[in-house]
Design an enzyme around this catalytic site. Sequence first.
Site, short mmCIF file in Angstrom:
data_model
loop_
_atom_site.label_atom_id
_atom_site.label_comp_id
_atom_site.label_asym_id
_atom_site.label_seq_id
_atom_site.Cartn_x
_atom_site.Cartn_y
_atom_site.Cartn_z
N ASP A 72 2.92 -3.71 -5.95
CA ASP A 72 3.29 -2.32 -5.73
C ASP A 72 4.68 -2.07 -6.31
OD1 ASP A 72 2.24 0.00 -3.50
OD2 ASP A 72 4.30 0.15 -4.23
N ILE A 73 4.85 -0.92 -6.95
CA ILE A 73 6.11 -0.59 -7.61
C ILE A 73 7.22 -0.31 -6.58
CG2 ILE A 73 5.84 1.93 -7.79
CD1 ILE A 73 6.58 1.57 -10.81
N ASN A 132 -5.55 3.62 2.73
CA ASN A 132 -5.32 5.00 3.14
C ASN A 132 -6.40 5.88 2.53
OD1 ASN A 132 -2.88 4.42 4.53
ND2 ASN A 132 -1.79 4.33 2.57
N HIS A 184 -7.58 1.83 -3.45
CA HIS A 184 -6.71 0.66 -3.47
C HIS A 184 -6.56 0.14 -2.06
CE1 HIS A 184 -4.34 4.35 -3.28
NE2 HIS A 184 -3.45 3.72 -2.53
N GLU A 207 -2.02 8.74 -1.60
CA GLU A 207 -1.33 9.47 -2.67
C GLU A 207 -1.98 9.28 -4.03
OE1 GLU A 207 2.86 8.42 -2.23
OE2 GLU A 207 3.08 10.28 -1.07
P1 AMP Z 1 -1.21 5.31 -1.11
O1 AMP Z 1 -0.23 6.14 -0.35
O2 AMP Z 1 -2.05 4.43 -0.22
O3 AMP Z 1 -2.03 6.13 -2.08
O4 AMP Z 1 -0.35 4.27 -1.94
C1 AMP Z 1 -0.03 4.42 -3.29
C2 AMP Z 1 0.83 3.25 -3.67
O5 AMP Z 1 0.88 3.16 -5.07
C3 AMP Z 1 2.29 3.36 -3.16
O6 AMP Z 1 2.58 2.23 -2.35
C4 AMP Z 1 3.09 3.36 -4.46
O7 AMP Z 1 4.31 2.69 -4.35
C5 AMP Z 1 2.14 2.67 -5.43
N1 AMP Z 1 2.34 2.98 -6.84
C6 AMP Z 1 2.44 4.20 -7.41
N2 AMP Z 1 2.57 4.08 -8.74
C7 AMP Z 1 2.53 2.76 -9.03
C8 AMP Z 1 2.62 1.99 -10.22
N3 AMP Z 1 2.78 2.57 -11.42
N4 AMP Z 1 2.56 0.65 -10.15
C9 AMP Z 1 2.41 0.05 -8.93
N5 AMP Z 1 2.31 0.72 -7.77
C10 AMP Z 1 2.38 2.05 -7.80
#
Ligand code: AMP
Length: 127
Positions: free
Chosen positions: A39-40, A97, A110, A105
Amino acid sequence: MPIDATQPYDADNIFAKILRGEIPNDTVYEDDHVLAFNDINPQAPTHVLVIPKGDYVSWDDFSARASDSEIAHFVRTVGAIARKLGLVEPGYRLLANIGGHGHQEVGHLHVHLFGGKPLGPMLAKGL
Ligand code: AMP
């Protein structure tokens, strides 16, 4: 901003772009059907996202439309990644989620894999 998990798959989502190689990722594991990457914005010492390569909006969409073999492979692979990362003995947490109340989001299924420290109670208190 959370997505509406009842809407059709949007191929412009960021994980679709990662799968197409349009933006980079820090890969932890990859096979023909699954990609896992760090995760970023990590929320724990280990914070890996595991995604199927198929176009599924959420766990709801995946559980409704994916084949039994896709589902079995995905579930087994999430477990195998956790074992490979040495997380079973200390323990870890999985989280998916879904939609607005789930605060999803990114509209591509995922599973978050958290570990590397005691993670505390599941949710902040307050109903
Ligand atoms: P969610 O709220 O469950 O949809 O989580 C989305 C996740 O994606 C968050 O933890 C972000 O930090 C992660 N995320 C968003 N963009 C990237 C990316 N380019 N590379 C890795 N993780 C990401």
